[in-house]
Design a protein around this motif. Structure first.
Motif, PDB file in Angstrom:
ATOM      1  N   VAL A  99       0.773  -1.210  -0.179  1.00  0.00           N
ATOM      2  CA  VAL A  99       0.028   0.059  -0.060  1.00  0.00           C
ATOM      3  C   VAL A  99       0.856   1.353   0.142  1.00  0.00           C
ATOM      4  CG1 VAL A  99      -1.753   1.473   1.311  1.00  0.00           C
ATOM      5  CG2 VAL A  99      -2.164  -1.030   1.183  1.00  0.00           C
ATOM      6  N   THR A 100       1.877   1.226   0.965  1.00  0.00           N
ATOM      7  CA  THR A 100       2.636   2.682   1.096  1.00  0.00           C
ATOM      8  C   THR A 100       3.208   3.085  -0.100  1.00  0.00           C
ATOM      9  OG1 THR A 100       3.025   1.719   3.379  1.00  0.00           O
ATOM     10  CG2 THR A 100       4.175   3.549   2.317  1.00  0.00           C
ATOM     11  N   PRO A 101       3.941   2.341  -0.856  1.00  0.00           N
ATOM     12  CA  PRO A 101       4.456   2.767  -2.328  1.00  0.00           C
ATOM     13  C   PRO A 101       3.214   3.417  -3.419  1.00  0.00           C
ATOM     14  CG  PRO A 101       5.364   0.323  -1.827  1.00  0.00           C
ATOM     15  CD  PRO A 101       4.180   0.880  -0.784  1.00  0.00           C
ATOM     16  N   LEU A 102       2.505   2.494  -3.372  1.00  0.00           N
ATOM     17  CA  LEU A 102       1.342   2.870  -4.342  1.00  0.00           C
ATOM     18  C   LEU A 102       0.874   4.097  -3.817  1.00  0.00           C
ATOM     19  CD1 LEU A 102      -0.158   1.888  -6.638  1.00  0.00           C
ATOM     20  CD2 LEU A 102      -2.015   0.697  -5.022  1.00  0.00           C
ATOM     21  N   LEU A 103       0.406   4.258  -2.699  1.00  0.00           N
ATOM     22  CA  LEU A 103       0.081   5.820  -2.070  1.00  0.00           C
ATOM     23  C   LEU A 103       0.962   6.955  -2.602  1.00  0.00           C
ATOM     24  CD1 LEU A 103      -1.920   6.869  -0.015  1.00  0.00           C
ATOM     25  CD2 LEU A 103      -0.022   7.099   1.488  1.00  0.00           C
ATOM     26  N   GLU A 104       2.238   6.674  -2.459  1.00  0.00           N
ATOM     27  CA  GLU A 104       3.084   7.714  -3.030  1.00  0.00           C
ATOM     28  C   GLU A 104       3.096   8.020  -4.529  1.00  0.00           C
ATOM     29  OE1 GLU A 104       6.953   6.377  -1.733  1.00  0.00           O
ATOM     30  OE2 GLU A 104       6.331   6.355   0.393  1.00  0.00           O
ATOM     31  N   ALA A 105       2.784   6.637  -5.209  1.00  0.00           N
ATOM     32  CA  ALA A 105       2.895   6.624  -6.741  1.00  0.00           C
ATOM     33  C   ALA A 105       1.522   7.525  -6.999  1.00  0.00           C
ATOM     34  CB  ALA A 105       2.973   5.174  -7.033  1.00  0.00           C
ATOM     35  N   VAL A 106       0.262   7.098  -6.533  1.00  0.00           N
ATOM     36  CA  VAL A 106      -0.871   7.556  -6.939  1.00  0.00           C
ATOM     37  C   VAL A 106      -0.902   9.268  -6.800  1.00  0.00           C
ATOM     38  CG1 VAL A 106      -3.229   7.649  -6.546  1.00  0.00           C
ATOM     39  CG2 VAL A 106      -2.273   5.330  -6.816  1.00  0.00           C
ATOM     40  N   ALA A 107      -0.281   9.639  -5.482  1.00  0.00           N
ATOM     41  CA  ALA A 107      -0.115  11.116  -5.399  1.00  0.00           C
ATOM     42  C   ALA A 107       0.224  11.883  -6.743  1.00  0.00           C
ATOM     43  CB  ALA A 107       0.735  11.443  -4.201  1.00  0.00           C
ATOM     44  N   LEU A 129      -0.208  11.443  -9.659  1.00  0.00           N
ATOM     45  CA  LEU A 129      -1.391  11.257 -10.705  1.00  0.00           C
ATOM     46  C   LEU A 129      -2.247  12.366 -10.331  1.00  0.00           C
ATOM     47  CD1 LEU A 129      -2.046   7.631 -11.301  1.00  0.00           C
ATOM     48  CD2 LEU A 129      -0.450   9.009 -12.435  1.00  0.00           C
ATOM     49  N   TRP A 130      -2.374  12.998  -9.283  1.00  0.00           N
ATOM     50  CA  TRP A 130      -3.340  13.890  -9.130  1.00  0.00           C
ATOM     51  C   TRP A 130      -2.933  15.394  -8.370  1.00  0.00           C
ATOM     52  CZ3 TRP A 130      -4.972  16.155  -4.377  1.00  0.00           C
ATOM     53  CH2 TRP A 130      -4.294  15.628  -3.305  1.00  0.00           C
ATOM     54  N   SER A 131      -1.873  15.363  -7.732  1.00  0.00           N
ATOM     55  CA  SER A 131      -1.572  16.576  -7.355  1.00  0.00           C
ATOM     56  C   SER A 131      -0.098  17.013  -7.879  1.00  0.00           C
ATOM     57  CB  SER A 131      -1.119  16.578  -5.850  1.00  0.00           C
ATOM     58  OG  SER A 131       0.059  15.987  -5.419  1.00  0.00           O
ATOM     59  N   GLY A 132       0.143  18.355  -7.787  1.00  0.00           N
ATOM     60  CA  GLY A 132       1.433  19.212  -8.710  1.00  0.00           C
ATOM     61  C   GLY A 132       1.251  18.644 -10.218  1.00  0.00           C
ATOM     62  N   ARG A 133       2.222  18.521 -10.750  1.00  0.00           N
ATOM     63  CA  ARG A 133       2.414  18.543 -12.264  1.00  0.00           C
ATOM     64  C   ARG A 133       1.904  17.057 -12.407  1.00  0.00           C
ATOM     65  NH1 ARG A 133       4.569  16.294 -16.172  1.00  0.00           N
ATOM     66  NH2 ARG A 133       6.013  14.901 -14.961  1.00  0.00           N
ATOM     67  N   VAL A 134       0.842  16.857 -13.376  1.00  0.00           N
ATOM     68  CA  VAL A 134       0.209  15.477 -13.491  1.00  0.00           C
ATOM     69  C   VAL A 134       0.632  14.889 -14.756  1.00  0.00           C
ATOM     70  CG1 VAL A 134      -2.019  14.647 -13.706  1.00  0.00           C
ATOM     71  CG2 VAL A 134      -1.605  15.585 -11.740  1.00  0.00           C
ATOM     72  N   PRO A 135       0.822  13.667 -15.072  1.00  0.00           N
ATOM     73  CA  PRO A 135       0.865  13.044 -16.503  1.00  0.00           C
ATOM     74  C   PRO A 135      -0.209  13.768 -17.292  1.00  0.00           C
ATOM     75  CG  PRO A 135       1.531  11.373 -15.046  1.00  0.00           C
ATOM     76  CD  PRO A 135       0.926  12.681 -14.239  1.00  0.00           C
ATOM     77  N   ALA A 136       0.121  13.777 -18.698  1.00  0.00           N
ATOM     78  CA  ALA A 136      -0.963  14.613 -19.487  1.00  0.00           C
ATOM     79  C   ALA A 136      -2.280  13.460 -19.598  1.00  0.00           C
ATOM     80  CB  ALA A 136      -0.340  14.498 -20.925  1.00  0.00           C
ATOM     81  N   VAL A 137      -1.664  12.325 -19.689  1.00  0.00           N
ATOM     82  CA  VAL A 137      -2.780  11.266 -20.029  1.00  0.00           C
ATOM     83  C   VAL A 137      -3.738  11.227 -18.584  1.00  0.00           C
ATOM     84  CG1 VAL A 137      -1.858   9.155 -18.808  1.00  0.00           C
ATOM     85  CG2 VAL A 137      -3.201   9.126 -21.000  1.00  0.00           C
ATOM     86  N   CYS A 138      -3.404  11.693 -17.635  1.00  0.00           N
ATOM     87  CA  CYS A 138      -4.499  11.710 -16.304  1.00  0.00           C
ATOM     88  C   CYS A 138      -4.924  13.110 -16.050  1.00  0.00           C
ATOM     89  CB  CYS A 138      -3.502  11.311 -15.170  1.00  0.00           C
ATOM     90  SG  CYS A 138      -2.619   9.724 -15.455  1.00  0.00           S
ATOM     91  N   GLU A 139      -4.488  14.024 -16.796  1.00  0.00           N
ATOM     92  CA  GLU A 139      -5.026  15.582 -16.508  1.00  0.00           C
ATOM     93  C   GLU A 139      -6.647  15.520 -16.396  1.00  0.00           C
ATOM     94  OE1 GLU A 139      -4.896  18.594 -15.142  1.00  0.00           O
ATOM     95  OE2 GLU A 139      -2.648  18.408 -15.984  1.00  0.00           O
ATOM     96  N   GLY A 140      -7.216  15.006 -17.265  1.00  0.00           N
ATOM     97  CA  GLY A 140      -8.552  15.169 -17.173  1.00  0.00           C
ATOM     98  C   GLY A 140      -9.325  14.431 -15.941  1.00  0.00           C
ATOM     99  N   ASN A 141      -8.633  13.598 -15.353  1.00  0.00           N
ATOM    100  CA  ASN A 141      -9.483  12.587 -14.381  1.00  0.00           C
ATOM    101  C   ASN A 141      -8.723  12.881 -13.018  1.00  0.00           C
ATOM    102  OD1 ASN A 141     -10.801  11.097 -16.156  1.00  0.00           O
ATOM    103  ND2 ASN A 141      -8.621  10.977 -17.213  1.00  0.00           N
ATOM    104  N   ARG A 142      -8.066  14.290 -12.675  1.00  0.00           N
ATOM    105  CA  ARG A 142      -7.536  14.475 -11.348  1.00  0.00           C
ATOM    106  C   ARG A 142      -8.399  14.006 -10.138  1.00  0.00           C
ATOM    107  NH1 ARG A 142      -3.324  18.873 -10.352  1.00  0.00           N
ATOM    108  NH2 ARG A 142      -2.587  19.109 -12.259  1.00  0.00           N
TER     109      ARG A 142
END
Lengths: 322, 322, 322, 322, 322
Positions: free
Chosen positions: A196-204, A206-219
């Protein structure tokens, strides 16, 4: 093993396609391709790498398996590793892996060492074309959500197990199995935590700060997954902390129990020692021991011994040793 | 001791060159020089400093040895210290050191106190000219990767050792060796941790945020090494945490065992004390003890004693003391 | 269940309105609507979503319940989850939930599984129109403040409970209940902590750094709530730390008590063993034991035994074993 | 007490100067003045303050002594506090203090409560004019380096002390002194840590991020000192962690030892109790005890007793209690 | 209760003024007003709020008391809460509170539940007009400095108390009081810590980063206070850490002591059991026990018993049990 290979347009399924045509469809900007593999062989991965233009290092990770959960950007592609957690028939934890490659208009998921299929995710997504229209980013969310949702029952199970153990701790006589079970539970919690812990860090990412283009619309969707992971994480931390205290408390209970037995031992030893000492004295062979000749010497002696024992017994009872 | 001194052009080996010509080749922007030393003497280092224009402090560190793993920038050069970890014939951990100087078009590696050669790295690199063409940064990656990859078997070994110990903890009678072995294992884990943690921090500087120019084109490779280190680091943390709990649990088991022995001691002491008290009473020398004259006095007495003992025994059995 | 549905203008109550008219009033920029629900059904939430234009994910969270305390921004709306903490009739902790949706000119609060009504908040707010004029942000503050203020008596209660336990720790004989009560108290503290810590983090977003538009004018008020939460948080940390020490100290006290009993056991065992040994010797059946025939042999023997016991007793008394 | 007061130009010693002329020389941009004091009186400090234009608060700190290690900027001047650590004749740690005032072209060092002189620093600096030419910043580096280098032997000493203690832990019978020595060692480690940690934080400000003007040209040198401090810090952390485990393990060993003694006690108590019970039975005074009249009754009885004891002994031996 | 209400100009006292004139003086840009209250009533605070234009929330905090130490900005005003720590006649810690409102040209201090007056601060400030000229910021510094300086003797006292306890730990027989005193000391340390830690964080805002306008010119003075707090904080951390170890070590010492007593118990029990067993054997009533008839049977028997005991005694002595 290939499970599905489908092209979508405007959120609707267009058709199943053969693997060799993938690269042709991926070029079309208005479609997106969603491929699902299971326990993929190196050749299958090589084909996929060619068709989708995946990065060497990402493919290597997917083929080796045993990665930490993570989100990695390779130019405009994402490589996501998640762990699945399941209980097998023997109630043993089994950790599987789902690797997801996400591009502007494709998603490739590879499931390894996990019995739970992810087919439900595709079905649900196909039923909601207005969401599926968001494209690859939304599919990534749906996969993440499905994997994370399966952590909850595991956590619940571990919580009820701990509650059962807590009730046992304060009952005398079960210290040995308590320790064993607490230790085993702690091991299991640690295993889930490493998922869980590394996934938590990883998912962060995808929504906060600079986000990969492909996730932008689904923050907001990724934030929702993040929030679920945070909840799981807090539960795990709480479990871990409680187990630590429970082990400590269990030791306290053992020591308290031992201390109570020592008290009883001391009390009974005292009572019997007194009786034995009296008997020893009247068992001596001196010639001039007048009480030995008394008519009622023996009952008097017995009475003295019993009285002493009773007095001692009541005294020990009073101070709580017996 | 000099091991290799080779010039590469376009990712391909041009030729071995003598040490004195290094500075001439380093000036050529289209080539790069890769030198490998082993347990280098101060004179060798001085020669290298002259030929490559290395910084005083970096050379001093390399000559002293015993540095923490680190990455330091000196103008456009990098100085990297890594530790190697090996098990010697006696299963003792031995920590060696690899110092790497990296410039725009050269790499100088110095291996100290380590038996594992790094020759394999050069061979593999030479077999893949399209990668070697990335230059000095790629060679640094290859060296890092080789050193880090050798941590995994050590970690695996420690994990199986711990698993073996865990099985022992819950078996009575081995507490003493358990503690000794857990302590020794913890020491070893701490030693590896001091090797991994600073390297993890150092490698982070090679791919995230502002990155030294020489690594710029290989960010994704360094991130991969970083990811491996993170995995190792998580394993070490988990090992450390588990050992802490194991030591605590081992102590619990000892206390529980002691408590069980105290119970047995108390129970047997009680049984024998009762027998002895009876015998003592009938061993008294009073003249008027009618039962002493009975025909079946003795067997009755024996029977009473045995009965008392049996009753006590069953009672203790029931409450779990025996 | 709907509790209130009121429109305010310039901080003053305009009128109660039916639920269907909400969307019409929300459009008017000079008014704001404040709706309160309790244990809302999914249909009620669906109506509210339609009227206020709430985000899918937020409504889903509110309908599932069991969220972590949090503050989430959805475009220009805020979704806030807080936990209420109450003691029920049996002194058990019960955690309820208050979900608040805040828009530019509306507030919707949903209270779940909590007996304490929030009506007082509305009354107090209506009594102070100059504050209520600040609009939705101020109402959010008032709700937060009301929920947080109810944490204080719970903390106070736990602090007095701990103080009572601390006094007990150093009294002999209560170790078992101490441990049980300390463990239960720790569990309760952890439960409250899981309510407070995430709320603390969430509220920080409402006053420091970039702040949601709706809270902008009330920063100082949110900082005040934050400050209260910080105080509660510090108290909880202190409680937790103290309980940890108290459990440890309680174990020390048990061990000390056991050690004292062992001393007494050893001392009395010694005294009686000496008496028994003497009696045993004079109970031997040798023919030539001159002292057995002495006129005053028996009283001398008794004297010797008593003297030995007294001497031993005084010696043990002196070294503190008795 | 004044030790030196020298003017340098272009890295070379110009001449010793009287204290009163300092301010005249400090004005000259091409020179720099290096003054060393030892256990300075308040008057000496006042003179220096006048001559160099030092800040009130800095001088106050230097005169009070007992500061935490720190680096403080006062406009374009630096005030640096370091602690020296020495072992006195009785192997007790003694903490001294070196305060350094650094300006654009002067260095003033004040050494307090420390036997080690810093003269060597000046000598070495004067031997390397090309380095000394870097001016005040380089002198500060040289002083820092000298102080920090003296931490290493102290750390080494503590490490060997701990190793010696580790060997003792697993030997029975030395638990008491082990605990005492571990405790004393921990105290010493904490004392050194309070010297190192704040200095580490302070030195970080001299090379990373915005750096005081006077250190600007020597960043790499300060990073080198920082690196040494980091190494020392890691060693101290490791020592501290190991001592914690060692204390815990020592307690485990005591408990294990006690448990072994309890086993032996129980075993011997059982053996003797059996013998005594038999003897007690045959010591009863019943008239009809036929075996008492047998020719070989006595040897048989002795045989039975010895046999019982031997059987018990072997049984206890087998289960590891003896 | 009002203590002082004075106007200053250019750092010099102009005159005492009545409370109602405050607002008139505060308007004048060249003066500043310094008011001191003690255990202020709500009316007094209301008056002050009117005269100085204080913020509602700040006044509310000051009137409730029991705040965490903090620094809060309200527009261009500062609200500072500090805790005072004193020992009362019974050596109990008493925590008081000093609230300070600071504006561009006024300072209002409110002292609650504290016996130490702050008059000395005003006197010292009035004696140094060149410093007092810095205005409200300097007065705030002077108050902070006075409060913080009074923490040092408390810390010193706790340190000597701990040292006294450390000496006791290794002396046998005082474990019970040691634990009690360590626990009480830990409680006291935690109380002071809750006073120091938040103040440390708060004061950091007065000198580093963006600083409130009113403190701008006195950064170096606030850094000095910060530095003192850091020192106190480090001492408290060290105390806390040491107490934790001391409690652990104390438990070790109890266990060691118990283990030694168990050894003695076992040894003496063995010696007496041997004696009793011999006596029991020769007390049996077999007819054919030839040694009973020997002339020197009795002395020989006594000799055997004594010899056995002596041999056992020496053996136990040798292995360190006695």
């Amino acid at each position: 093993m290939l499970i599905n290979c489908v092209v979508y347009q405007e959120g609707k399924k267009l058709s199943d396609i053969p693997v060799e045509e993938i690269s042709r469809w991926v070029e079309r900007p208005d479609c997106f391709v969603w491929v699902a593999l299971r326990d993929a062989s190196d050749e299958e991965l090589a084909t996929m790498q060619r068709e989708f233009g995946l990065h060497d290092l990402a493919v290597e990770d997917a083929s080796h398996g045993q990665q930490r959960p993570k989100v990695e950007e390779y130019a405009d592609q994402l490589f996501v590793v998640m762990h699945t957690v399941e209980l097998d028939a023997l109630d043993q934890l089994r950790v599987g892996e789902v690797d997801v490659f996400v591009g502007r208009n494709f998603v490739l998921s590879v499931r390894n060492r996990s019995r739970h299929s992810l087919l439900g995710v595709r079905e649900r997504a196909e039923r909601e074309p207005h969401l599926l229209r968001h494209g690859a980013g939304f599919v990534l969310y749906a996969l993440l959500d499905a994997v994370v949702d399966r952590y909850f029952p595991i956590i619940d199970l571990m919580e009820s197990e701990l509650e059962a153990l807590e009730a046992q701790i304060f009952e005398p006589g079960s210290a040995r199995t308590n320790v064993q079970q607490l230790y085993a539970l702690k091991q299991r919690i640690m295993a889930v935590r490493h998922t869980v812990t590394p996934l938590l860090e990883a998912v962060a990412k995808l929504w906060s700060g600079r986000v990969p283009a492909v996730c932008e619309g689904n923050r907001e969707y990724f934030r929702d997954v993040y929030d679920h992971l945070l909840r799981i994480h807090a539960s795990l931390d709480s479990l871990r902390d409680t187990i630590g205290t429970a082990i400590q408390v269990n030791l306290s209970m053992v020591t308290i129990e031992e201390s109570e037995i020592t008290k009883q031992l001391a009390a009974w030893a005292g009572i019997f020692a007194a009786a034995t000492a009296f008997a020893g004295i009247w068992g001596m062979n001196f010639e001039h021991m007048p009480e030995l000749k008394w008519q009622y010497g023996y009952p008097l002696a017995l009475g003295t011994i019993v009285l002493t024992c009773v007095l001692l017994y009541r005294r020990f009872k009073k101070v709580g040793w017996l």
